[in-house]
Design a protein around this motif. Structure first.
Motif, PDB file in Angstrom:
ATOM      1  N   SER A  84       0.829  -1.215   0.000  1.00  0.00           N
ATOM      2  CA  SER A  84       0.000   0.000   0.000  1.00  0.00           C
ATOM      3  C   SER A  84       0.860   1.261   0.000  1.00  0.00           C
ATOM      4  O   SER A  84       0.666   2.170   0.803  1.00  0.00           O
ATOM      5  N   SER A 135      -4.072   1.460   6.194  1.00  0.00           N
ATOM      6  CA  SER A 135      -5.172   1.584   5.251  1.00  0.00           C
ATOM      7  C   SER A 135      -6.119   2.702   5.655  1.00  0.00           C
ATOM      8  O   SER A 135      -6.349   2.921   6.837  1.00  0.00           O
ATOM      9  N   ALA A 138      -5.133   0.495  -1.745  1.00  0.00           N
ATOM     10  CA  ALA A 138      -4.748  -0.262  -2.933  1.00  0.00           C
ATOM     11  C   ALA A 138      -4.256   0.686  -4.028  1.00  0.00           C
ATOM     12  O   ALA A 138      -4.961   0.945  -4.995  1.00  0.00           O
ATOM     13  N   GLY A 148      -8.650   1.179  -3.646  1.00  0.00           N
ATOM     14  CA  GLY A 148      -9.276   0.670  -2.439  1.00  0.00           C
ATOM     15  C   GLY A 148     -10.038   1.717  -1.663  1.00  0.00           C
ATOM     16  O   GLY A 148     -11.056   1.435  -1.047  1.00  0.00           O
TER      17      GLY A 148
END
Length: 127
Positions: free
Chosen positions: A53, A88, A103, A121
Motif C-alpha cells: 500500500s 489503510s 490499494a 481501495g
C-alpha cells in the motif's frame, strides 16, 4: 521488427514479496505486488505497490538538496517511498509518506512532473 512479449531484464525486485526498505539499492530491493510503473522526465521510475500500500520511486539521478517528490535526498539506483506507509484508509492533512493507502493502482506524472496516482481501495486520486 517484431516485438517480443518476453521480458528481457528484471530491473528491480527479488522475486519474493517483501516490504522494500527505503534507501536500498535496487539490487537488494524486494517488491510486494507491483501494479503500475511510470517514468518522469528525468527518468525516475514510480511504482505502485498493492502488497505494501505504497508508492515507490527508483531514482535515476543524485540529488542532495531541493529534491523532487518531498524527498530530502536521492541516490541514483536506489528506491524510496514517496507515498503510503500509514496503514489503510485515507486521512486528510497527513504527509504523503504517512497517508493510509488501501490499494494504490495507477501512476503517472503531469506536465509539471507532479506525481499522480490512484488508490482504488479508498476511491481517491492523489496529486
Amino acid at each position: 521488427m517484431e516485438q517480443s512479449a518476453t521480458p528481457k531484464t528484471a530491473v528491480i525486485g527479488l522475486g519474493s514479496t517483501q516490504v522494500p526498505t527505503a534507501g536500498e539499492p535496487i539490487s537488494r530491493a524486494a517488491l510486494a505486488a507491483p501494479q503500475a510503473v511510470s517514468f518522469d522526465a528525468a527518468g525516475d521510475l514510480a511504482i505502485t505497490e498493492y502488497g505494501t500500500s505504497q508508492v515507490d520511486l527508483v531514482a535515476n539521478r543524485d540529488c542532495s538538496t531541493g529534491c523532487p517528490y518531498g524527498l530530502p535526498a536521492l541516490r541514483k539506483g536506489y528506491i524510496y517511498r514517496v507515498a503510503g506507509g500509514g496503514g489503510s484508509g485515507y486521512t486528510s492533512g497527513t504527509s504523503a509518506t504517512s497517508v493510509g493507502l488501501a490499494a494504490p493502482y495507477e501512476v503517472t506524472f503531469d506536465s509539471r512532473q507532479d506525481l499522480i496516482f490512484s488508490d482504488s481501495g479508498d476511491n481517491y486520486v492523489f496529486l
